[in-house]
Design a protein around this motif. Sequence first.
Motif, PDB file in Angstrom:
ATOM      1  N   ASN A  91       0.841  -1.186   0.000  1.00 27.97           N
ATOM      2  CA  ASN A  91       0.000   0.000   0.000  1.00 27.97           C
ATOM      3  C   ASN A  91       0.885   1.247   0.000  1.00 27.97           C
ATOM      4  O   ASN A  91       1.838   1.342   0.772  1.00 27.97           O
ATOM      5  CB  ASN A  91      -0.881  -0.021   1.255  1.00 27.97           C
ATOM      6  CG  ASN A  91      -1.957   1.049   1.225  1.00 27.97           C
ATOM      7  OD1 ASN A  91      -1.682   2.202   0.926  1.00 27.97           O
ATOM      8  ND2 ASN A  91      -3.166   0.655   1.553  1.00 27.97           N
TER       9      ASN A  91
ATOM     10  N   GLN B 222       0.662   3.922   1.306  1.00 26.97           N
ATOM     11  CA  GLN B 222       0.744   4.563   2.613  1.00 26.97           C
ATOM     12  C   GLN B 222       1.941   4.056   3.412  1.00 26.97           C
ATOM     13  O   GLN B 222       2.534   4.794   4.207  1.00 26.97           O
ATOM     14  CB  GLN B 222      -0.552   4.300   3.380  1.00 26.97           C
ATOM     15  CG  GLN B 222      -0.599   4.964   4.751  1.00 26.97           C
ATOM     16  CD  GLN B 222      -1.909   4.676   5.471  1.00 26.97           C
ATOM     17  OE1 GLN B 222      -2.814   4.076   4.890  1.00 26.97           O
ATOM     18  NE2 GLN B 222      -1.999   5.107   6.711  1.00 26.97           N
ATOM     19  N   LEU B 223       2.321   2.784   3.170  1.00 27.53           N
ATOM     20  CA  LEU B 223       3.440   2.202   3.914  1.00 27.53           C
ATOM     21  C   LEU B 223       4.779   2.823   3.538  1.00 27.53           C
ATOM     22  O   LEU B 223       5.741   2.720   4.293  1.00 27.53           O
ATOM     23  CB  LEU B 223       3.487   0.688   3.685  1.00 27.53           C
ATOM     24  CG  LEU B 223       2.293  -0.123   4.196  1.00 27.53           C
ATOM     25  CD1 LEU B 223       2.520  -1.612   3.932  1.00 27.53           C
ATOM     26  CD2 LEU B 223       2.081   0.105   5.685  1.00 27.53           C
ATOM     27  N   LYS B 224       4.854   3.445   2.372  1.00 28.11           N
ATOM     28  CA  LYS B 224       6.113   4.047   1.940  1.00 28.11           C
ATOM     29  C   LYS B 224       6.532   5.211   2.841  1.00 28.11           C
ATOM     30  O   LYS B 224       7.723   5.522   2.937  1.00 28.11           O
ATOM     31  CB  LYS B 224       5.997   4.532   0.498  1.00 28.11           C
ATOM     32  CG  LYS B 224       5.681   3.440  -0.504  1.00 28.11           C
ATOM     33  CD  LYS B 224       5.517   4.003  -1.901  1.00 28.11           C
ATOM     34  CE  LYS B 224       5.112   2.920  -2.901  1.00 28.11           C
ATOM     35  NZ  LYS B 224       4.928   3.455  -4.259  1.00 28.11           N
ATOM     36  N   GLU B 225       5.548   5.845   3.457  1.00 28.55           N
ATOM     37  CA  GLU B 225       5.849   6.998   4.307  1.00 28.55           C
ATOM     38  C   GLU B 225       5.702   6.678   5.788  1.00 28.55           C
ATOM     39  O   GLU B 225       5.807   7.572   6.634  1.00 28.55           O
ATOM     40  CB  GLU B 225       4.927   8.159   3.951  1.00 28.55           C
ATOM     41  CG  GLU B 225       4.976   8.578   2.495  1.00 28.55           C
ATOM     42  CD  GLU B 225       6.379   8.987   2.071  1.00 28.55           C
ATOM     43  OE1 GLU B 225       7.118   9.554   2.911  1.00 28.55           O
ATOM     44  OE2 GLU B 225       6.738   8.740   0.897  1.00 28.55           O
ATOM     45  N   ALA B 226       5.461   5.412   6.131  1.00 29.58           N
ATOM     46  CA  ALA B 226       5.291   5.030   7.532  1.00 29.58           C
ATOM     47  C   ALA B 226       6.611   5.145   8.280  1.00 29.58           C
ATOM     48  O   ALA B 226       7.695   4.888   7.725  1.00 29.58           O
ATOM     49  CB  ALA B 226       4.752   3.605   7.621  1.00 29.58           C
TER      50      ALA B 226
ATOM     51  N   THR C 157      11.520   6.505   7.600  1.00 32.27           N
ATOM     52  CA  THR C 157      10.715   5.883   6.562  1.00 32.27           C
ATOM     53  C   THR C 157      11.507   4.712   5.980  1.00 32.27           C
ATOM     54  O   THR C 157      12.723   4.594   6.208  1.00 32.27           O
ATOM     55  CB  THR C 157      10.401   6.887   5.440  1.00 32.27           C
ATOM     56  OG1 THR C 157      11.638   7.263   4.806  1.00 32.27           O
ATOM     57  CG2 THR C 157       9.706   8.121   5.990  1.00 32.27           C
TER      58      THR C 157
END
Length: 634
Positions: free
Chosen positions: A439, A441-445, A452
Amino acid sequence: MAQDHLNIVELTTEPHKQEDDEAVSKDENKKNFMALQAIQNSRRPDTVLIEIEAIHSANIARNMPNNINTEKSSFPFISFNENKEKLGREGQQWYPNAVNEKITDQGKTALHIAVAAGDEDIVEKLVDLMSEEGLEIQDNDGWTALAETAFAGNYRMAKCMLTKNQHLASIGDVDGRLPAVLAIEGGYKELAWYLFSLTPLEYLKGVSGATLCTKAIYTRTLAIALDLLGNDRHLALALDKDDVSPLYALASTPNAFPSKNQLVFWKRWIYALQAEMCQLVSSLLNLVFGIKDLYEMALANYQHHELIWYMCCEIKMSNDETRKTGCVDTAILRAIKEGNFEFVYAIVRTNPDLLWCKDDKGRTIFPSAVLYRQTKIFSLIYGLHVKLPKVYSQDCFNNNILHMAGMLEASTQLNRIPGAALQMQRELQWFKEVESIVNPQLKEALNKDGLTPQELFTCEHKDMRKAGEQQMKNTASSCTVVGALIVTIMFAAAFTIPGGNDQATGLPMFLNKKLFKLFIVSDSLSLFSSATSILMFLGILTSSYEEEDFLEVLPRKMIIGLFTLIFSIAFMMIAFCVALLLMFHGQTWFVNPIIFLASVPVTLFVLMQLPPLIGMVSSTYGSSIFDRKMECWF
């Protein structure tokens, strides 16, 4: 006996006197002293040594009883010569059962000592004299004489003891290790199978059975492990004396599986063929083609799959508590670390609920596969109908699966890749592949360190990037020097052609000869190839060496540079050989050896540079390292 002093005890009543032969006397005195000391040391702790210490002959000390009464003793020390016949006659009667008694501080019998000395004849004689109960005597470590024999791997001595008392195969040491286990630990598979066949099944339960099973798996004595699990599948999840289950032992031995054995194509074909054949046909192949190693590999593969089947069935029938004590989750995650694809695939396919198993840091199967760079195991994710939520779960440090791709963990897969540059390329391929399926979104978690996945990748691979940069620069610098020399030589050769020029026309003397045309073409190709290689290597030297450059830009330049450099060297040698043929036309006896020698440097350079070059081409332009066409299995 072990020190070769038995003749002193048996034949000597007293040491030689000084007036006898001095050399003989000195030697026998020394042996008598050592034998006497050994006898004194072998007495039980409750034995009074006052009278023994007064004796100067090992023969007398040997015949003394083990329970001397110092107060009422009438042992004839002074009048030994007068009573030596009586001593020799009655000494054995004082202690008739010595052969069945412990005689050392370590609790060993004479049979233990004979086994340690490796004297098979003495062992057989002692076994004849001993009772069945005497053979079962254990030393302070719980070892019977058979246990000593099993660890030493002497089949003949073991058979001699077991013929008289078969129960010996069932007596374990203080750690519960049966003689069959000791034989396996020593690497004596034939003896281990013999001891196992004589061990009753009731002694192969629980810890003892699990210990034998795990040792059999670790040493690849798989026939024993199969027989054990065939009689009692509960052993698959039982713990041995080291708190290890056979399931965990099997997960820790990936080299027995074909995916971990690198074979040439024809051996892979025969290997697969043998796996489908019966043992008889395989034995004929071994006899005709001499491929015993392949047969053994195929047999081991078959046995491992049988073991996995037994274990899968046991896991399926077990409850959560049994799985926990049997180290099921730990075994799966250990198999992932080792790259044991067959094990992981079979276990999770039979028991899909194990997809949720976690390690002590909260990492599930697919994040662990990414962390340890196991491509085949990670490719199982493409066989899922839907991407399961647990696949993208975080560990206890808030690292998601993309963070795992950014970590640089010790990995056997990564270590197999030669050179830091190609390792950096493979790491980038892993990161890009995982990034493409998660997802966005996980790239910026952020993890607990506030990083990150991309930032974590950069931080973890900082040293690898520098090492890759240095490797690329060193290679490019060396090859640039070689390319520059070839350009200089080929440029000069184009204007100093063999045979010279016609003074009237200025044209080459051999202009109409086919060999001359071949010389010009070879010289030109060598010149152009070396010039191209120089440009490629200069491009590498002047690169900025960003992370993304290692993915394709730098490998592409290195591939072109090395290929053109190899071509330039080859065509340079061709031009040299053609020039010799033109100048020494008809003198083949002289030219041919030189041509042969000219091929040596080209061959050596190709042998050195071609394997890494092919690996780089395969890694950069070959098929994906991931199997995206994995069939649905869940």
